[in-house]
Design a protein around this motif. Structure first.
Motif, PDB file in Angstrom:
ATOM      1  N   ASN A 192       0.831  -1.198   0.000  1.00  0.00           N
ATOM      2  CA  ASN A 192       0.000   0.000   0.000  1.00  0.00           C
ATOM      3  C   ASN A 192       0.869   1.253   0.000  1.00  0.00           C
ATOM      4  O   ASN A 192       1.972   1.262   0.563  1.00  0.00           O
ATOM      5  CB  ASN A 192      -0.906   0.024   1.234  1.00  0.00           C
ATOM      6  CG  ASN A 192      -1.904  -1.118   1.249  1.00  0.00           C
ATOM      7  OD1 ASN A 192      -2.965  -1.038   0.656  1.00  0.00           O
ATOM      8  ND2 ASN A 192      -1.547  -2.210   1.934  1.00  0.00           N
ATOM      9  N   THR A 193       0.345   2.298  -0.634  1.00  0.00           N
ATOM     10  CA  THR A 193       1.010   3.591  -0.640  1.00  0.00           C
ATOM     11  C   THR A 193      -0.014   4.677  -0.368  1.00  0.00           C
ATOM     12  O   THR A 193      -1.204   4.512  -0.683  1.00  0.00           O
ATOM     13  CB  THR A 193       1.714   3.860  -1.992  1.00  0.00           C
ATOM     14  OG1 THR A 193       2.391   5.125  -1.928  1.00  0.00           O
ATOM     15  CG2 THR A 193       0.713   3.908  -3.143  1.00  0.00           C
ATOM     16  N   ASP A 194       0.454   5.785   0.203  1.00  0.00           N
ATOM     17  CA  ASP A 194      -0.437   6.930   0.382  1.00  0.00           C
ATOM     18  C   ASP A 194      -0.133   8.026  -0.634  1.00  0.00           C
ATOM     19  O   ASP A 194      -0.584   9.159  -0.505  1.00  0.00           O
ATOM     20  CB  ASP A 194      -0.344   7.481   1.802  1.00  0.00           C
ATOM     21  CG  ASP A 194       1.068   7.926   2.188  1.00  0.00           C
ATOM     22  OD1 ASP A 194       1.969   7.900   1.311  1.00  0.00           O
ATOM     23  OD2 ASP A 194       1.277   8.300   3.354  1.00  0.00           O
ATOM     24  N   HIS A 195       0.629   7.659  -1.677  1.00  0.00           N
ATOM     25  CA  HIS A 195       0.959   8.616  -2.734  1.00  0.00           C
ATOM     26  C   HIS A 195      -0.326   8.985  -3.489  1.00  0.00           C
ATOM     27  O   HIS A 195      -1.005   8.097  -4.013  1.00  0.00           O
ATOM     28  CB  HIS A 195       1.977   8.004  -3.701  1.00  0.00           C
ATOM     29  CG  HIS A 195       2.685   9.006  -4.561  1.00  0.00           C
ATOM     30  ND1 HIS A 195       3.869   9.583  -4.201  1.00  0.00           N
ATOM     31  CD2 HIS A 195       2.357   9.542  -5.760  1.00  0.00           C
ATOM     32  CE1 HIS A 195       4.260  10.417  -5.148  1.00  0.00           C
ATOM     33  NE2 HIS A 195       3.359  10.420  -6.093  1.00  0.00           N
ATOM     34  N   PRO A 196      -0.693  10.250  -3.567  1.00  0.00           N
ATOM     35  CA  PRO A 196      -1.952  10.619  -4.235  1.00  0.00           C
ATOM     36  C   PRO A 196      -1.872  10.411  -5.740  1.00  0.00           C
ATOM     37  O   PRO A 196      -0.880  10.766  -6.381  1.00  0.00           O
ATOM     38  CB  PRO A 196      -2.115  12.099  -3.898  1.00  0.00           C
ATOM     39  CG  PRO A 196      -0.718  12.587  -3.645  1.00  0.00           C
ATOM     40  CD  PRO A 196       0.020  11.426  -3.036  1.00  0.00           C
ATOM     41  N   LEU A 197      -2.922   9.803  -6.306  1.00  0.00           N
ATOM     42  CA  LEU A 197      -2.948   9.510  -7.738  1.00  0.00           C
ATOM     43  C   LEU A 197      -4.084  10.202  -8.469  1.00  0.00           C
ATOM     44  O   LEU A 197      -4.018  10.365  -9.689  1.00  0.00           O
ATOM     45  CB  LEU A 197      -3.070   7.997  -7.951  1.00  0.00           C
ATOM     46  CG  LEU A 197      -1.913   7.146  -7.436  1.00  0.00           C
ATOM     47  CD1 LEU A 197      -2.242   5.680  -7.605  1.00  0.00           C
ATOM     48  CD2 LEU A 197      -0.620   7.499  -8.159  1.00  0.00           C
ATOM     49  N   PHE A 198      -5.137  10.573  -7.747  1.00  0.00           N
ATOM     50  CA  PHE A 198      -6.322  11.139  -8.399  1.00  0.00           C
ATOM     51  C   PHE A 198      -6.931  12.222  -7.526  1.00  0.00           C
ATOM     52  O   PHE A 198      -7.200  12.004  -6.344  1.00  0.00           O
ATOM     53  CB  PHE A 198      -7.354  10.038  -8.674  1.00  0.00           C
ATOM     54  CG  PHE A 198      -8.667  10.541  -9.203  1.00  0.00           C
ATOM     55  CD1 PHE A 198      -8.723  11.262 -10.390  1.00  0.00           C
ATOM     56  CD2 PHE A 198      -9.852  10.291  -8.526  1.00  0.00           C
ATOM     57  CE1 PHE A 198      -9.932  11.729 -10.882  1.00  0.00           C
ATOM     58  CE2 PHE A 198     -11.070  10.748  -9.016  1.00  0.00           C
ATOM     59  CZ  PHE A 198     -11.103  11.478 -10.200  1.00  0.00           C
ATOM     60  N   ASN A 199      -7.123  13.401  -8.137  1.00  0.00           N
ATOM     61  CA  ASN A 199      -7.782  14.511  -7.468  1.00  0.00           C
ATOM     62  C   ASN A 199      -9.196  14.614  -8.023  1.00  0.00           C
ATOM     63  O   ASN A 199      -9.393  15.036  -9.163  1.00  0.00           O
ATOM     64  CB  ASN A 199      -7.009  15.807  -7.711  1.00  0.00           C
ATOM     65  CG  ASN A 199      -7.716  17.039  -7.147  1.00  0.00           C
ATOM     66  OD1 ASN A 199      -8.695  16.907  -6.401  1.00  0.00           O
ATOM     67  ND2 ASN A 199      -7.238  18.215  -7.507  1.00  0.00           N
TER      68      ASN A 199
END
Length: 223
Positions: A192-199
């Protein structure tokens, strides 16, 4: 009036392609070889700034070119050939992303059993490559990533999960990916990652973090 079923055979010097008239000013360019990622990226980069192109949409081996209806098959073919013949000398404008991952996914142990590798070796194999975004699809901001180590090429799960979390880092067949929003999914969930991919508030391509041609690396974090 154009025939919407018209297909033009085109022979670019390196990769032959077809240009299909989809009607309403839309054209589908499809390459005959799957080894066309760089060509698709170069076309995408150039055509997204063309005033007659409303939107170029990259697929696995194709490019949907939505236009304002003014380009003809001849003019569009000439433009495509010109881009492909000259743009290889240009620097493609893409971004690199470093994605931090906690490798605590529910499929990590099963992937270890299937590959006959330790979980440590799986993490090493997953983090070693430099990945390239092939195209976006399936859900908003979900990127299909080229570059997965063949040792991790595994089929999708026989029974998809009803919900994968946003940020789920997974592999399926020859691709790696990150689930951008909560959704059903059948890929093998490694971490899992908390890197944002979609706004969700974005109104155009700026809503997406990853774009065709971008590169990324995964970096392990302690759980």
């Amino acid at each position: 009036m154009r025939n919407p079923s018209q297909t033009e055979q085109c022979h670019y010097v390196d990769e032959p392609y077809q240009l299909h008239d989809c009607g309403l000013g839309d054209w589908l360019l499809s390459f005959q070889s799957p080894d066309c990622a760089s060509e698709l990226t170069r076309l995408f980069q150039h055509l997204k700034t063309d005033p007659t192109v409303l939107e170029p949409v990259v697929g696995y081996d194709s490019l949907l070119i939505r236009t304002d209806g003014t380009p003809t098959s001849h003019s569009l073919t000439s433009k495509i050939d010109g881009i492909l013949k000259t743009s290889h000398r240009e620097q493609i404008s893409t971004q690199h992303h470093d994605i931090q991952v906690v490798y605590n996914g529910p499929d990590l142990e099963e992937v270890a059993e299937l590959t006959k590798l330790t979980t440590e070796k799986i993490i090493e194999a997953h983090t070693a490559p430099l990945y390239t975004v092939r195209f976006l699809g399936f859900s908003p901001g979900f990127a299909y990533l080229d570059g997965l180590d063949p040792i991790l090429h595994l089929p999708r799960r026989s029974t998809p999960r009803p919900k994968m979390a946003a940020g789920a880092v997974a592999i399926g067949a020859a691709h790696a990916g990150i689930y951008s929003i909560p959704s059903p999914g059948g890929w093998n969930w490694l971490g899992n990652t908390d890197h944002p991919l979609f706004n969700k508030n974005g109104l155009d391509a700026t809503a997406f973090t990853l774009h065709p041609g971008d590169t990324l690396r995964f970096h392990p974090l302690a759980s």
